[in-house]
Scaffold this motif. Structure first.
Motif, PDB file in Angstrom:
ATOM      1  N   UNK A   1       1.392  -1.249   0.116  1.00 12.28           N
ATOM      2  CA  UNK A   1       0.238  -0.252  -0.232  1.00 12.28           C
ATOM      3  C   UNK A   1       0.688   1.377  -0.296  1.00 12.28           C
ATOM      4  N   UNK A   2       1.803   1.143  -0.101  1.00 16.53           N
ATOM      5  CA  UNK A   2       3.583   2.192  -0.377  1.00 16.53           C
ATOM      6  C   UNK A   2       3.181   3.007  -1.344  1.00 16.53           C
ATOM      7  N   UNK A   3       3.333   1.905  -2.049  1.00 18.26           N
ATOM      8  CA  UNK A   3       3.244   2.069  -3.881  1.00 18.26           C
ATOM      9  C   UNK A   3       1.894   3.080  -4.231  1.00 18.26           C
ATOM     10  N   UNK A   4       2.149   3.847  -4.876  1.00 18.34           N
ATOM     11  CA  UNK A   4       0.865   4.701  -5.380  1.00 18.34           C
ATOM     12  C   UNK A   4       1.631   5.323  -7.047  1.00 18.34           C
ATOM     13  N   UNK A   5       0.869   5.221  -7.406  1.00 17.86           N
ATOM     14  CA  UNK A   5       0.713   5.551  -9.251  1.00 17.86           C
ATOM     15  C   UNK A   5       0.825   6.601  -9.040  1.00 17.86           C
ATOM     16  N   UNK A   6       0.374   8.374  -9.896  1.00 20.08           N
ATOM     17  CA  UNK A   6      -0.361   9.103 -10.392  1.00 20.08           C
ATOM     18  C   UNK A   6      -0.235   9.704 -11.816  1.00 20.08           C
ATOM     19  N   UNK A   7      -1.356  10.046 -11.450  1.00 21.21           N
ATOM     20  CA  UNK A   7      -1.384  10.430 -13.611  1.00 21.21           C
ATOM     21  C   UNK A   7      -2.036  11.445 -13.649  1.00 21.21           C
ATOM     22  N   UNK A   8      -2.171  12.310 -15.146  1.00 23.91           N
ATOM     23  CA  UNK A   8      -2.787  13.231 -14.791  1.00 23.91           C
ATOM     24  C   UNK A   8      -3.045  13.370 -16.054  1.00 23.91           C
ATOM     25  N   UNK A   9      -3.291  14.240 -17.223  1.00 23.26           N
ATOM     26  CA  UNK A   9      -4.436  14.079 -18.568  1.00 23.26           C
ATOM     27  C   UNK A   9      -3.469  13.939 -19.337  1.00 23.26           C
ATOM     28  N   UNK A  10      -2.141  13.925 -19.363  1.00 25.79           N
ATOM     29  CA  UNK A  10      -1.753  14.171 -20.471  1.00 25.79           C
ATOM     30  C   UNK A  10      -0.704  13.060 -20.607  1.00 25.79           C
ATOM     31  N   UNK A  11      -0.905  11.762 -19.631  1.00 18.38           N
ATOM     32  CA  UNK A  11      -0.463  10.527 -19.881  1.00 18.38           C
ATOM     33  C   UNK A  11       0.698  10.963 -19.186  1.00 18.38           C
ATOM     34  N   UNK A  12       1.335  11.915 -18.479  1.00 17.40           N
ATOM     35  CA  UNK A  12       2.401  11.820 -17.322  1.00 17.40           C
ATOM     36  C   UNK A  12       2.199  10.787 -16.286  1.00 17.40           C
ATOM     37  N   UNK A  13       3.032   9.797 -15.667  1.00 18.02           N
ATOM     38  CA  UNK A  13       2.905   9.058 -14.735  1.00 18.02           C
ATOM     39  C   UNK A  13       3.795   9.097 -13.801  1.00 18.02           C
ATOM     40  N   UNK A  14       3.696   9.547 -12.652  1.00 25.83           N
ATOM     41  CA  UNK A  14       4.769   9.875 -11.475  1.00 25.83           C
ATOM     42  C   UNK A  14       4.226   8.760 -10.326  1.00 25.83           C
ATOM     43  N   UNK A  15       5.702   7.762  -9.699  1.00 22.40           N
ATOM     44  CA  UNK A  15       5.997   6.228  -8.530  1.00 22.40           C
ATOM     45  C   UNK A  15       5.665   7.589  -7.743  1.00 22.40           C
ATOM     46  N   UNK A  16       5.150   6.910  -6.204  1.00 20.81           N
ATOM     47  CA  UNK A  16       5.647   7.571  -5.198  1.00 20.81           C
ATOM     48  C   UNK A  16       5.851   6.484  -4.203  1.00 20.81           C
ATOM     49  N   UNK A  17       7.005   6.119  -3.605  1.00 21.27           N
ATOM     50  CA  UNK A  17       6.903   4.438  -2.571  1.00 21.27           C
ATOM     51  C   UNK A  17       6.718   5.889  -0.971  1.00 21.27           C
ATOM     52  N   UNK A  18       6.537   5.819  -0.027  1.00 22.89           N
ATOM     53  CA  UNK A  18       6.351   6.131   1.271  1.00 22.89           C
ATOM     54  C   UNK A  18       6.481   7.996   0.879  1.00 22.89           C
ATOM     55  N   UNK A  19       5.108   8.016   0.188  1.00 23.65           N
ATOM     56  CA  UNK A  19       4.837   9.333   0.234  1.00 23.65           C
ATOM     57  C   UNK A  19       6.032  10.461  -0.604  1.00 23.65           C
ATOM     58  N   UNK A  20       7.327   9.826  -0.715  1.00 27.33           N
ATOM     59  CA  UNK A  20       8.399  10.129  -1.364  1.00 27.33           C
ATOM     60  C   UNK A  20       8.655   9.804  -3.082  1.00 27.33           C
ATOM     61  N   UNK A  21       9.035  10.749  -4.446  1.00 31.08           N
ATOM     62  CA  UNK A  21       8.315  11.075  -5.367  1.00 31.08           C
ATOM     63  C   UNK A  21      10.025  10.273  -5.793  1.00 31.08           C
ATOM     64  N   UNK A  22       9.475   9.135  -6.807  1.00 29.59           N
ATOM     65  CA  UNK A  22      10.385   7.894  -7.048  1.00 29.59           C
ATOM     66  C   UNK A  22      11.468   8.217  -8.189  1.00 29.59           C
ATOM     67  N   UNK A  23       9.817   8.694  -9.551  1.00 34.11           N
ATOM     68  CA  UNK A  23      10.806   8.362 -10.848  1.00 34.11           C
ATOM     69  C   UNK A  23       9.206   9.453 -11.624  1.00 34.11           C
ATOM     70  N   UNK A  24       9.466   9.000 -12.692  1.00 34.90           N
ATOM     71  CA  UNK A  24       7.920   9.616 -13.499  1.00 34.90           C
ATOM     72  C   UNK A  24       7.873   9.835 -15.293  1.00 34.90           C
ATOM     73  N   UNK A  25       7.771   9.177 -15.905  1.00 37.08           N
ATOM     74  CA  UNK A  25       7.921   9.228 -17.337  1.00 37.08           C
ATOM     75  C   UNK A  25       6.357   9.299 -18.589  1.00 37.08           C
TER      76      UNK A  25
END
Length: 70
Positions: A28-52
């Motif tokens: 549950x500490x692993x989350x992915x966030x999208x925006x409407x332009x298909x940008x994705x960001x990975x967060x682990x323990x609420x810390x941004x790890x990477x994006x693409x």
């Protein structure tokens, strides 16, 4: 938001916890966030790890694999 990216996530153990936010059921500490332009960001323990920026489902699979999530 339903598209091929989010459908892939849901089929592979992710749950939609809020609009454009997905959480990995096994960790549950692993989350992915999208925006409407298909940008994705990975967060682990609420810390941004990477994006693409995703152009295809293969980009999503590569992103998850690179981050050891599949």
């Amino acid at each position: 938001m339903k598209n091929s990216f989010t459908e892939y996530l849901i089929k592979n153990g992710w749950i939609e916890v809020s609009f454009l936010t997905y959480q990995f059921q096994e960790n549950k500490s692993v989350e992915l966030f999208f925006d409407t332009s298909n940008q994705i960001e990975l967060y682990i323990n609420k810390k941004r790890i990477s994006g693409k920026y995703l152009k295809s489902i293969e980009d999503l699979v590569s992103f998850l694999s690179d981050n050891k999530l599949i």
